[in-house]
Each structure stands twice: as C-alpha cells, then as structure tokens.
Design an enzyme around this catalytic site. Structure first.
Site, short mmCIF file in Angstrom:
data_model
loop_
_atom_site.label_atom_id
_atom_site.label_comp_id
_atom_site.label_asym_id
_atom_site.label_seq_id
_atom_site.Cartn_x
_atom_site.Cartn_y
_atom_site.Cartn_z
N THR A 114 -13.82 -4.30 -7.65
CA THR A 114 -14.98 -4.38 -8.54
C THR A 114 -14.73 -3.47 -9.73
O THR A 114 -14.61 -2.25 -9.57
CB THR A 114 -16.24 -3.94 -7.77
OG1 THR A 114 -16.38 -4.81 -6.65
CG2 THR A 114 -17.48 -3.99 -8.64
N LYS B 42 -20.31 -9.95 -10.85
CA LYS B 42 -20.23 -9.13 -9.63
C LYS B 42 -21.27 -8.01 -9.64
O LYS B 42 -22.03 -7.82 -8.69
CB LYS B 42 -18.81 -8.56 -9.52
CG LYS B 42 -18.63 -7.49 -8.50
CD LYS B 42 -18.73 -8.04 -7.10
CE LYS B 42 -18.79 -6.91 -6.09
NZ LYS B 42 -18.60 -7.35 -4.73
N ASN C 167 -24.77 -7.62 -7.23
CA ASN C 167 -25.07 -6.48 -6.36
C ASN C 167 -26.34 -5.77 -6.80
O ASN C 167 -27.16 -5.36 -5.97
CB ASN C 167 -23.89 -5.51 -6.35
CG ASN C 167 -22.85 -5.88 -5.29
OD1 ASN C 167 -22.98 -6.92 -4.63
ND2 ASN C 167 -21.84 -5.07 -5.12
N ASP D 231 0.86 -1.19 0.00
CA ASP D 231 0.00 0.00 0.00
C ASP D 231 0.89 1.23 0.00
O ASP D 231 1.95 1.24 0.64
CB ASP D 231 -0.91 -0.01 1.23
CG ASP D 231 -2.10 0.91 1.06
OD1 ASP D 231 -3.22 0.41 0.84
OD2 ASP D 231 -1.91 2.16 1.15
N CYS E 262 -20.72 -0.01 -1.64
CA CYS E 262 -20.79 -0.87 -2.83
C CYS E 262 -22.05 -0.67 -3.67
O CYS E 262 -21.96 -0.31 -4.84
CB CYS E 262 -20.70 -2.32 -2.41
SG CYS E 262 -19.18 -2.65 -1.51
N ARG F 58 -20.18 5.46 4.56
CA ARG F 58 -20.35 5.88 3.16
C ARG F 58 -21.77 5.59 2.66
O ARG F 58 -22.28 4.49 2.84
CB ARG F 58 -19.33 5.17 2.27
CG ARG F 58 -17.95 5.81 2.38
CD ARG F 58 -16.94 5.06 1.56
NE ARG F 58 -16.58 3.80 2.18
CZ ARG F 58 -15.73 2.92 1.64
NH1 ARG F 58 -15.18 3.18 0.48
NH2 ARG F 58 -15.44 1.80 2.26
N GLY G 58 -36.38 -1.40 5.15
CA GLY G 58 -35.67 -0.43 5.96
C GLY G 58 -35.65 0.94 5.32
O GLY G 58 -36.50 1.25 4.48
C1 UGA Z 1 -22.57 -5.82 -0.47
C2 UGA Z 1 -22.90 -7.25 -0.87
O1 UGA Z 1 -23.83 -7.83 0.04
C3 UGA Z 1 -21.63 -8.11 -0.91
O2 UGA Z 1 -21.95 -9.42 -1.40
C4 UGA Z 1 -20.62 -7.45 -1.85
O3 UGA Z 1 -19.39 -8.17 -1.87
C5 UGA Z 1 -20.33 -6.05 -1.36
O4 UGA Z 1 -21.56 -5.29 -1.35
C6 UGA Z 1 -19.34 -5.43 -2.31
O5 UGA Z 1 -19.68 -5.22 -3.46
O6 UGA Z 1 -18.16 -5.27 -1.94
P1 UGA Z 1 -22.12 -4.58 1.88
O7 UGA Z 1 -22.22 -3.31 1.10
O8 UGA Z 1 -20.98 -4.76 2.81
O9 UGA Z 1 -22.07 -5.85 0.88
O10 UGA Z 1 -23.43 -4.70 2.76
P2 UGA Z 1 -24.83 -5.45 2.69
O11 UGA Z 1 -24.95 -6.34 3.86
O12 UGA Z 1 -25.08 -6.04 1.37
O13 UGA Z 1 -25.83 -4.21 2.91
C7 UGA Z 1 -25.95 -3.17 1.95
C8 UGA Z 1 -27.07 -2.24 2.33
O14 UGA Z 1 -28.32 -2.89 2.13
C9 UGA Z 1 -27.06 -1.79 3.77
O15 UGA Z 1 -27.39 -0.43 3.83
C10 UGA Z 1 -28.13 -2.64 4.43
O16 UGA Z 1 -28.72 -2.05 5.55
C11 UGA Z 1 -29.13 -2.76 3.30
N1 UGA Z 1 -30.00 -3.96 3.41
C12 UGA Z 1 -29.48 -5.20 3.29
C13 UGA Z 1 -31.36 -3.77 3.62
O17 UGA Z 1 -31.86 -2.63 3.74
N2 UGA Z 1 -32.16 -4.89 3.68
C14 UGA Z 1 -31.67 -6.13 3.56
O18 UGA Z 1 -32.49 -7.09 3.60
C15 UGA Z 1 -30.29 -6.29 3.36
#
Ligand code: UGA
Length: 433
Positions: free
Chosen positions: A121, A206, A210, A30, A262, A330, A255
């Site tokens: 990504t 990917k 998402n 890094d 992401c 973020r 929600g």
């Molecule tokens: C997301 C994907 O889930 C991962 O598989 C992927 O690798 C990652 O992006 C990435 O591209 O690097 P992440 O952003 O860490 O992961 O978080 P999530 O758990 O997916 O949640 C994303 C958002 O959706 C959050 O704001 C969460 O609160 C919301 N969410 C999630 C809901 O409002 N309802 C749900 O049922 C699930």
C-alpha cells in the site's frame, strides 16, 4: 508467467503462494535468510489459515521458491513489490524507504519489457517516483510501473485473494495491462472484475477503500454509544441499515474500535497525503481521532460494569490480537484497554490462542494464562476483546465457578443478553441494553 515477488511478509507471501497456485512460476525474495530457509522447508512464519498447506504444495510441485538473492530476476515477466510500508515515526507518513531501496536494487538486473508492480500500500505518486528511479538507472529501457493494490484481510487472506470483489490495475500502458491480465486470468475466468485505471487512481482506490471501511465501523460504534443511552439495539440497527443495498450490511459490527496493521496506518498516511496537497480530509481525520479515543474508553466501560472502579480488581482479558484467526497484535484495541485498566489500578490476566508471545514485550505486567478458564481464575470480570471462535462457546458454569464475581464485558457482542441473564451473569455488551 514468471513472477518475482519482493518481500515475504504478509502480502508478499500470500500473493506469491496464490500466484504459484494459479500455475505461475514464482520466486519470492526476502532479505531475511532465516525466514527464507524456513519457507523453503515449508515452515510459514505467520498464522494464516490455509497458507502453510498452500506454500507446501507449491514448493513441492516446484512452482514456488524462496531466495535471498534475486537471481533469475533477469528472466522474469513481472516483479511485484510487497515490502513493508510502516508508519514513519514523527509524521505518520508511510515510510517508503524499503520500496525505493528494492527498486534501486532490482533496476540494474531487469530485462527490457519487465513490468514492475507495487502491491504494497503506497501513497499517491509513489509509482511516479519508482518510474523515475527506473529511468535514471536504466535510461532508454522499456520498464513499466503499475499499481495493483491488494485488498485481502488477515485471517481470510487466501479466500480474499482467490475470490476478490475486484482486481485493480493502475497503468495507461496497453502491454503492461495485458501482462497483468494474463497473471490474473484464472480469477476473471471465475468472474472477478478487473478494472483498468490510471496508476494514481489505483493507488488512491486502496486508501479510499480502507478509510471508508474504517468510517463505517466508527459510525456504527458511535451509534452503539447512543443506543446504550436511549435503550436501542445496535445489532438490529446494523441489520436494518444493512438491508438497504446502498449501505450494505458488512463492516457494521460495533466493537472496541478498529485496529490492525492497515486501517490506522493507512488513515494516517492518507491524512498526510491530503495535507501535502493543501487540503484536509476532515471525515477521515475525525474517524481516526474518534477511534483512538474509543480504544482507551473501553476501560471505563469495564469500570462501570464493576460499579465505577477497577482499583484492586482482577480483570481477565480474552483476546489480544486485533481480530481472530491471526497472531497479529499490531494496533490491537486490547493494548490501550489493558494499559488503561492497569493505570486505573487493576491487575490483568489474559489468554489469547495465538497472540500472547507478540503481546509480552509491550505488556510485560500482564499474567499470561493457558486458557480462558485459567485467565478467569479469581477475576472480578471477564472482558472479551477478540471474537475468537473458542470464546463463543464458553462453559458458563465452569467460568462462574472460578471467578470472584460473575461479570462479563463482551466488547464484540458474541453473546445475547437474554442467555447471559439466564446463565446468571452480570452482562455488559456494546450498544445493547
Ligand atoms: C483491512 C481491509 O479489510 C482489507 O480489505 C485490506 O486489504 C487490509 O486492511 C489491508 O489494507 O491490507 P484487515 O486489517 O486484515 O483488513 O482486517 P479487517 O477485517 O478489515 O478488520 C480491521 C479492524 O476492524 C479489526 O480491528 C476489526 O475487529 C475491526 N472491525 C471490522 C470492526 O470493529 N467491525 C467490523 O464490522 C469490521
């Protein structure tokens, strides 16, 4: 295997630590000298459950090292590129300058036969451009370019890395496939399926994944709005839908709208890719637009819970990170909500277990507090925005005793309406009567 990871950000750090834990010899590079020095002392700059221990163990056992310069890269079997691909200002396209810069820097140093893998990504076609740069810098040398997207979630990153639903390897080259198979061998011994596809297909898997997950969330959010109008319960609907194996129960939790580093960024990039190829992803475009509107609209829900206006009211916002178990704020839905509440004339107090420092520059006029109860002091409403574990077991008597009015707006449905009624709160949640 010898692995070089370029980038000690979220994905790079988790991947480097997990690969080292599999037994590979990992060097993580890094440019940030402070970050590198801290990591070599096993001080992990991000909040991710289990990551500090993993880094510490593997540094101690000599399998993981951090460096500013890519010395030793000429002896590595694979180079993983895990640098940032932020949204470019203006057009929302993924900014690939860090990726290409990294490739230009390492190209002259690589031994013939090295496999270069993108973990960041990156939009479809990025692998082709990397291959072009490698050919230009090292004409006639066998250097393979592979796409190996990462599917880990913040807050559950190590679990996701070590127990993936699938490992996607995008290359047509048999030797590169064999190298990746060897790197991931510990995982598919545990039955994680590894799928080999073309590089462009891997890049698009990917984004499609998402975008689909974001669509599922947005779909249930709109159904939640309808539930409120017709007197139905969105949680039971999600359960009833999810028991159908073709739908599946995950990512149907209604929600305040999805956020994070992401989904919003990747959807913008995917929409742009489609436009560049002369087509339109109308579903994805609609999901992105509906989600943006939803985040700010949550302020109207708070106002409605207080009889139509928040002017002159004190609102306690619990949770600033985009989800629990991370310090990442973020694109958190808390930010547009707070800004809208302030625009509507409310004073906002807030508490978050990990995200307050990150929030301060963007939200300077919020009063930051040391606990949920301190935030609720004098508040006309408590709004739960992030479902941190500690917000799931609030002491209702204590909360009510410090608040100006007993009103809870639960944007994550962590409580049940009947228990809140018993606790003498006016309670508003998402998609439930
Ligand atoms: C997301 C994907 O889930 C991962 O598989 C992927 O690798 C990652 O992006 C990435 O591209 O690097 P992440 O952003 O860490 O992961 O978080 P999530 O758990 O997916 O949640 C994303 C958002 O959706 C959050 O704001 C969460 O609160 C919301 N969410 C999630 C809901 O409002 N309802 C749900 O049922 C699930």
């Amino acid at each position: 295997m010898r692995v070089t990871m370029i980038g000690a950000g979220y994905v790079g750090l988790v991947s480097a630590a997990c690969f080292a834990d599999f037994g590979h010899e990992v060097s993580c590079i890094d440019k940030d000298a402070h970050r590198v020095a801290a990591l070599n002392r096993s001080e992990v700059p991000i909040f991710e459950p289990g990551l500090s221990e993993l880094v510490e163990n593997n540094v101690r056992q000599g399998r993981l090292e951090f460096a500013v310069e890519a010395t030793g890269i000429d002896r590595t079997d694979t180079v993983f590129i895990a640098v940032g691909t932020p949204s470019r200002r203006g057009d929302g396209y993924a900014d690939l300058s860090f990726v290409y810069q990294a490739v230009r820097e390492i190209a002259p140093l690589l031994a013939p036969g090295t496999v270069v893998v993108t973990k960041s990504t990156v939009p479809v076609g990025t692998g082709d451009e990397i291959e072009r740069i490698l050919r230009e810098k090292r004409p006639g040398v066998d250097l393979q370019t592979v796409s190996n997207p990462e599917f880990l979630r913040e807050g559950a990153a190590i679990q996701d890395f070590k127990h993936p639903d699938r490992i996607v390897v995008g290359t047509d080259d048999a030797r590169a496939r064999a190298v990746l198979a060897e790197i991931y061998r510990p995982l598919y011994l545990n039955a994680a399926p590894i799928m080999y596809v073309s590089r462009r297909t891997a890049e698009l898997i990917k984004y499609a994944s998402n975008a689909f997950l974001a669509t599922k969330i947005t779909f249930i959010n709109e159904i939640a709005d309808l539930c409120e109008l017709v007197g139905a319960d969105v949680q039971d609907i999600a359960l009833g839908m999810g028991l159908d194996n073709r739908i599946g129960g995950k990512f149907l939790h209604a929600g305040p709208g999805f956020g994070g580093s992401c989904f919003p960024k990747d959807m913008a990039a995917l929409i742009k890719t489609a436009h560049d190829h002369g087509t339109q992803l109308r579903v994805v475009e609609t999901v992105a637009a509906v989600n943006e509107q939803r985040k700010r609209a949550m302020a109207r829900k708070v106002a409605a819970a207080l009889g139509g206006s928040v002017r002159g009211k004190i609102i306690a916002v619990l949770g600033l990170t985009f989800k629990p178990n991370t310090d990442d704020t973020r694109d958190s839905p808390a930010f547009p909500l707070i800004m809208a509440l302030q625009d509507l004339g409310a004073a906002v107090r807030s508490y978050d277990p990990a995200g307050m420092e990150q929030a301060k520059p963007a939200l300077p006029s919020v009063t930051y507090c040391t606990s949920s109860y301190a935030a609720a002091e004098g508040a006309d409403a408590v709004v739960i925005v992030t479902e941190w574990e500690q917000f799931r077991a609030l002491d209702f008597d204590r909360l009510r005793s410090v608040m100006a009015q007993p009103v809870i707006v639960d944007l994550r449905n962590v409580y049940r309406p009947d228990e809140m009624l018993r606790a003498n709160f006016r309670y508003v949640s998402v998609g439930r009567a």
